[in-house]
Design a protein around this motif. Structure first.
Motif, PDB file in Angstrom:
ATOM      1  N   LEU A 111       0.818  -1.210   0.000  1.00  0.00           N
ATOM      2  CA  LEU A 111       0.000   0.000   0.000  1.00  0.00           C
ATOM      3  C   LEU A 111       0.856   1.265   0.000  1.00  0.00           C
ATOM      4  CD1 LEU A 111      -2.646  -1.066   2.695  1.00  0.00           C
ATOM      5  CD2 LEU A 111      -2.863  -1.200   0.196  1.00  0.00           C
ATOM      6  N   THR A 112       2.172   1.113   0.047  1.00  0.00           N
ATOM      7  CA  THR A 112       3.062   2.257   0.234  1.00  0.00           C
ATOM      8  C   THR A 112       3.764   2.701  -1.054  1.00  0.00           C
ATOM      9  OG1 THR A 112       5.004   0.882   0.799  1.00  0.00           O
ATOM     10  CG2 THR A 112       3.498   1.484   2.601  1.00  0.00           C
ATOM     11  N   GLY A 113       3.334   2.148  -2.193  1.00  0.00           N
ATOM     12  CA  GLY A 113       4.021   2.445  -3.447  1.00  0.00           C
ATOM     13  C   GLY A 113       3.903   3.886  -3.905  1.00  0.00           C
ATOM     14  N   GLY A 114       2.933   4.617  -3.376  1.00  0.00           N
ATOM     15  CA  GLY A 114       2.763   6.024  -3.747  1.00  0.00           C
ATOM     16  C   GLY A 114       3.298   6.978  -2.699  1.00  0.00           C
ATOM     17  N   ARG A 115       4.159   6.457  -1.788  1.00  0.00           N
ATOM     18  CA  ARG A 115       4.788   7.223  -0.698  1.00  0.00           C
ATOM     19  C   ARG A 115       3.841   7.458   0.474  1.00  0.00           C
ATOM     20  NH1 ARG A 115       9.739   9.286  -2.604  1.00  0.00           N
ATOM     21  NH2 ARG A 115       9.924   9.127  -4.871  1.00  0.00           N
ATOM     22  N   TRP A 116       2.702   6.766   0.489  1.00  0.00           N
ATOM     23  CA  TRP A 116       1.841   6.815   1.658  1.00  0.00           C
ATOM     24  C   TRP A 116       2.405   5.915   2.739  1.00  0.00           C
ATOM     25  CZ3 TRP A 116      -0.659   2.750   4.124  1.00  0.00           C
ATOM     26  CH2 TRP A 116      -1.608   3.108   5.099  1.00  0.00           C
ATOM     27  N   GLY A 117       2.194   6.283   3.987  1.00  0.00           N
ATOM     28  CA  GLY A 117       2.488   5.430   5.120  1.00  0.00           C
ATOM     29  C   GLY A 117       1.448   5.708   6.185  1.00  0.00           C
ATOM     30  N   LEU A 118       1.199   4.753   7.040  1.00  0.00           N
ATOM     31  CA  LEU A 118       0.178   4.934   8.066  1.00  0.00           C
ATOM     32  C   LEU A 118       0.513   6.158   8.908  1.00  0.00           C
ATOM     33  CD1 LEU A 118      -2.403   3.699   9.209  1.00  0.00           C
ATOM     34  CD2 LEU A 118      -0.989   2.391  10.792  1.00  0.00           C
ATOM     35  N   ASN A 119      -0.384   7.126   8.920  1.00  0.00           N
ATOM     36  CA  ASN A 119      -0.190   8.388   9.636  1.00  0.00           C
ATOM     37  C   ASN A 119       1.024   9.164   9.130  1.00  0.00           C
ATOM     38  OD1 ASN A 119      -2.442   8.097  11.529  1.00  0.00           O
ATOM     39  ND2 ASN A 119      -1.249   6.420  12.386  1.00  0.00           N
TER      40      ASN A 119
ATOM     41  N   GLN B 177     -10.293   3.287  -3.115  1.00  0.00           N
ATOM     42  CA  GLN B 177      -9.880   4.328  -2.175  1.00  0.00           C
ATOM     43  C   GLN B 177     -11.073   4.876  -1.406  1.00  0.00           C
ATOM     44  OE1 GLN B 177      -8.231   7.940  -3.871  1.00  0.00           O
ATOM     45  NE2 GLN B 177      -7.116   8.391  -1.981  1.00  0.00           N
ATOM     46  N   LYS B 178     -12.162   5.115  -2.092  1.00  0.00           N
ATOM     47  CA  LYS B 178     -13.358   5.672  -1.449  1.00  0.00           C
ATOM     48  C   LYS B 178     -13.886   4.731  -0.372  1.00  0.00           C
ATOM     49  CE  LYS B 178     -18.047   7.335  -2.394  1.00  0.00           C
ATOM     50  NZ  LYS B 178     -19.109   7.518  -3.410  1.00  0.00           N
ATOM     51  N   GLU B 179     -13.958   3.429  -0.673  1.00  0.00           N
ATOM     52  CA  GLU B 179     -14.508   2.471   0.289  1.00  0.00           C
ATOM     53  C   GLU B 179     -13.590   2.329   1.505  1.00  0.00           C
ATOM     54  OE1 GLU B 179     -16.031  -1.228  -0.934  1.00  0.00           O
ATOM     55  OE2 GLU B 179     -17.137  -0.452  -2.666  1.00  0.00           O
ATOM     56  N   ILE B 180     -12.271   2.291   1.269  1.00  0.00           N
ATOM     57  CA  ILE B 180     -11.333   2.175   2.386  1.00  0.00           C
ATOM     58  C   ILE B 180     -11.407   3.414   3.267  1.00  0.00           C
ATOM     59  CG2 ILE B 180      -8.882   2.130   2.995  1.00  0.00           C
ATOM     60  CD1 ILE B 180      -8.435   0.290   0.605  1.00  0.00           C
TER      61      ILE B 180
ATOM     62  N   SER C  26      -5.281  11.523  13.841  1.00  0.00           N
ATOM     63  CA  SER C  26      -6.623  11.263  13.321  1.00  0.00           C
ATOM     64  C   SER C  26      -6.744  11.529  11.829  1.00  0.00           C
ATOM     65  CB  SER C  26      -7.648  12.121  14.078  1.00  0.00           C
ATOM     66  OG  SER C  26      -7.638  11.786  15.456  1.00  0.00           O
ATOM     67  N   VAL C  27      -5.606  11.660  11.151  1.00  0.00           N
ATOM     68  CA  VAL C  27      -5.615  11.883   9.697  1.00  0.00           C
ATOM     69  C   VAL C  27      -4.707  10.829   9.049  1.00  0.00           C
ATOM     70  CG1 VAL C  27      -5.287  13.552   7.838  1.00  0.00           C
ATOM     71  CG2 VAL C  27      -5.904  14.353  10.122  1.00  0.00           C
ATOM     72  N   PRO C  28      -5.205   9.607   8.837  1.00  0.00           N
ATOM     73  CA  PRO C  28      -4.370   8.533   8.298  1.00  0.00           C
ATOM     74  C   PRO C  28      -4.024   8.695   6.827  1.00  0.00           C
ATOM     75  CG  PRO C  28      -6.627   7.781   8.563  1.00  0.00           C
ATOM     76  CD  PRO C  28      -6.553   9.135   9.194  1.00  0.00           C
ATOM     77  N   GLY C  29      -4.743   9.543   6.110  1.00  0.00           N
ATOM     78  CA  GLY C  29      -4.379   9.826   4.729  1.00  0.00           C
ATOM     79  C   GLY C  29      -4.892   8.850   3.698  1.00  0.00           C
ATOM     80  N   PHE C  30      -5.919   8.090   4.023  1.00  0.00           N
ATOM     81  CA  PHE C  30      -6.477   7.163   3.033  1.00  0.00           C
ATOM     82  C   PHE C  30      -7.147   7.901   1.864  1.00  0.00           C
ATOM     83  CE2 PHE C  30      -6.529   4.143   6.708  1.00  0.00           C
ATOM     84  CZ  PHE C  30      -5.680   3.206   6.147  1.00  0.00           C
ATOM     85  N   ASP C  31      -7.453   9.165   2.058  1.00  0.00           N
ATOM     86  CA  ASP C  31      -8.046   9.950   0.974  1.00  0.00           C
ATOM     87  C   ASP C  31      -7.007  10.735   0.181  1.00  0.00           C
ATOM     88  OD1 ASP C  31      -7.360  11.654   3.008  1.00  0.00           O
ATOM     89  OD2 ASP C  31      -9.174  12.875   2.903  1.00  0.00           O
ATOM     90  N   SER C  32      -5.723  10.470   0.428  1.00  0.00           N
ATOM     91  CA  SER C  32      -4.653  11.256  -0.182  1.00  0.00           C
ATOM     92  C   SER C  32      -4.293  10.761  -1.586  1.00  0.00           C
ATOM     93  CB  SER C  32      -3.399  11.206   0.700  1.00  0.00           C
ATOM     94  OG  SER C  32      -2.863   9.888   0.722  1.00  0.00           O
ATOM     95  N   ARG C  33      -3.650  11.637  -2.324  1.00  0.00           N
ATOM     96  CA  ARG C  33      -3.128  11.258  -3.643  1.00  0.00           C
ATOM     97  C   ARG C  33      -2.100  10.139  -3.496  1.00  0.00           C
ATOM     98  NH1 ARG C  33       1.604  12.417  -5.624  1.00  0.00           N
ATOM     99  NH2 ARG C  33       1.941  14.038  -4.060  1.00  0.00           N
ATOM    100  N   GLU C  34      -1.272  10.192  -2.442  1.00  0.00           N
ATOM    101  CA  GLU C  34      -0.229   9.182  -2.247  1.00  0.00           C
ATOM    102  C   GLU C  34      -0.816   7.788  -2.068  1.00  0.00           C
ATOM    103  OE1 GLU C  34       1.496  13.131  -1.042  1.00  0.00           O
ATOM    104  OE2 GLU C  34      -0.422  12.093  -0.756  1.00  0.00           O
ATOM    105  N   PHE C  35      -1.890   7.695  -1.296  1.00  0.00           N
ATOM    106  CA  PHE C  35      -2.507   6.387  -1.103  1.00  0.00           C
ATOM    107  C   PHE C  35      -3.126   5.883  -2.400  1.00  0.00           C
ATOM    108  CE2 PHE C  35      -6.033   3.576   0.232  1.00  0.00           C
ATOM    109  CZ  PHE C  35      -5.301   2.620   0.913  1.00  0.00           C
ATOM    110  N   ARG C  36      -3.793   6.769  -3.125  1.00  0.00           N
ATOM    111  CA  ARG C  36      -4.423   6.368  -4.390  1.00  0.00           C
ATOM    112  C   ARG C  36      -3.371   5.870  -5.390  1.00  0.00           C
ATOM    113  NH1 ARG C  36      -6.660  10.666  -5.208  1.00  0.00           N
ATOM    114  NH2 ARG C  36      -5.317  11.660  -6.757  1.00  0.00           N
ATOM    115  N   GLU C  37      -2.243   6.572  -5.478  1.00  0.00           N
ATOM    116  CA  GLU C  37      -1.199   6.154  -6.418  1.00  0.00           C
ATOM    117  C   GLU C  37      -0.603   4.814  -6.017  1.00  0.00           C
ATOM    118  OE1 GLU C  37       1.646   9.263  -6.863  1.00  0.00           O
ATOM    119  OE2 GLU C  37       0.281  10.563  -7.986  1.00  0.00           O
TER     120      GLU C  37
END
Length: 475
Positions: A220-228, A455-458, A234-245
């Motif tokens: 899940l980290t291929g777009g540079r997202w990481g948990l928090n 992304q929306k469902e998660i 309280s902003v885990p970033g599941f709605d971020s561009r990084e998570f989507r990528e």
């Protein structure tokens, strides 16, 4: 006259600049050993020692304790015998809650977070001297408001490849820099590009499984997202561009053959007489759709059914590696869009009690403990691997096998020490433990959802959890 005025003006400006520089130097280099300050001597590259300093230091192995005491006495003969050591495994939350037994202690980063108000802030100087040799990613948020914790060792998931099998497949195994993956296979893009070549001699390119959410984290980290990664509990970033990528990597597994499809051939008689004679049979090739693989990370790898896998430090892999005729090599995960995937790792390190009488001497102990010479004496009490920044590998005189393990963890994430914004009793990382998203990711892989829908469902599931737990019960 004009020339004289210009000369006087120039001299005055030079004087002011010189005076300002002197004052700046004195202000920034004056330090009082007052029992509260940490003072560093840049010329000696050592922290200064308070008069009468005495410290009790927890270490994980006897050899490191001996090295610390001997080095201290050699470098600070005027304070000889000031350091006493005790060998003990990293302290648990229960042990820490009963009262700090040492001035300098070893525990996990997660445990230390509960006691940050009782820990010593050792300041920016220790952060630059010692902390610069520790990957920022592994420091998480614990050192954001001060330098409280010195990360020292880590365990978790890492990537492995079978060098012997790849060589048999005809790959060029040249590594142009460092001790990572071969250049020809250093990214997921290159691995997928060579999937046909890999599948000629193996059953799987990589046995990706959706059966466990914790092990799936790096994908899940291929777009540079990481948990928090926002550093807000309280902003885990599941709605971020990084998570989507990052979700696009799962689509890459869908769109490429990463395991051998079972090809079935059914013989059917023609429906119309004019298509073939009555006795002629027609072969129709049927290729099965994508399927979810079971857990095969160990089995497929050791059976030579795949050249790549991921393993955890708890899997007792060392003996298997030593007994095998094949050469197995640990490495960081391949990159995706020029970014290394980040598995989750658990970190241990050093903390100093907040009421320590000798903070500057404590900083000097930590400097010695994290020196390359000391690290050669170190052995983790619970099987973890040393932490050291890959940019400073020239400092280390280690075997390639050890450097590979250290490098593999350079890209890891650590469970966040942050609590929810409105509920300090609930850790933010609990979200990933308690919210199951694997069924949604499976649908993405099976082409039942788009990346955007996934992304929306998660994110909706994550927000529902936050609505339940991100609440201050005291209000």
């Amino acid at each position: 006259m004009k020339k004289n005025r210009l000369l006087v003006f120039t001299i005055a400006i030079a004087f002011i600049i010189g005076l300002g520089s002197t004052v700046y130097f004195m202000v920034n280099n004056m330090c009082s050993l007052d029992g509260e300050s940490v003072c560093y001597n840049k010329d000696k590259e050592q922290f200064q020692i308070e008069d009468g300093a005495k410290l009790i230091v927890q270490v994980e192995n006897k050899e490191l304790g001996q090295y610390l005491q001997e080095t201290w006495d050699k470098e600070h003969p005027e304070h000889k015998g000031a350091i006493k050591t005790n060998v003990q495994k990293p302290l648990s939350v229960k042990e820490l809650s009963q009262g700090f037994p040492y001035d300098i202690m070893v525990t996990s980063q997660n445990n230390a977070a509960y006691f940050i108000n009782d820990m010593q802030n050792l300041g920016n100087t220790l952060g630059s001297v010692v902390g610069s040799k520790i990957p920022i990613q592994l420091q998480d948020a614990i050192n954001i408001k001060g330098y409280y914790f010195v990360q020292n060792s880590i365990d978790g998931w890492f990537f492995v490849y079978n060098e012997t099998l790849l060589e048999e497949m005809g790959f060029d195994l040249t590594i142009s820099e460092g001790v990572g993956l071969p250049d020809a296979l250093e990214s997921w893009e290159l691995i997928f590009e060579n999937s046909d070549k890999i599948l000629e001699k193996s059953k799987y390119v990589f046995p990706l499984t959706f059966s466990d959410q914790n092990s799936f984290y790096p994908f899940l980290t291929g777009g540079r997202w990481g948990l928090n990664f926002t550093n807000r509990g309280s902003v885990p970033g599941f709605d971020s561009r990084e998570f989507r990528e990052g979700l696009h990597l799962i689509s890459e597994f869908t769109n490429h053959d990463y395991y051998k499809l079972d090809e079935k051939k059914e013989k059917e008689k023609p429906q119309k007489p004019d298509e073939a004679s009555e006795n002629e049979e027609v072969e129709e090739e049927i290729i099965e759709p994508k399927k979810l693989l079971p857990w095969l990370y160990e089995e497929a790898f050791y059976k030579r059914e795949t050249p790549f896998t991921m393993l955890h430090s708890s899997m007792k892999y060392e003996q298997r590696f030593e007994k095998s005729e094949d050469v197995y090599k640990v490495s960081p995960f391949p990159t995706y869009k020029n970014h290394h995937l980040s598995p989750m790792g658990e970190v241990n390190g050093y903390m100093v009690r907040g009421d320590v009488e000798f903070p500057s001497a404590s900083a000097e102990v930590l400097r010695i403990l994290r020196s390359p010479e000391a690290l050669k004496q170190y052995k983790s009490a619970d099987g973890k691997t040393l932490i050291y920044n890959r940019s400073n590998f020239d400092d280390l005189d280690f075997e390639e096998t050890d450097l590979r393990k250290i490098l593999s963890y350079n890209y890891s994430d650590t469970p966040s020490v942050l609590a929810l914004d409105n509920n300090p009793n609930k850790l933010a990382r609990s979200l990933y433990d308690e919210v199951d998203i694997m069924d949604i990711l499976e649908k993405l892989y099976l082409n039942e959802l788009t990346v955007e829908e996934t992304q929306k469902e998660i994110n909706e599931r994550a927000q529902a959890w936050l609505e339940e737990f991100d609440i201050n019960d005291d209000e």
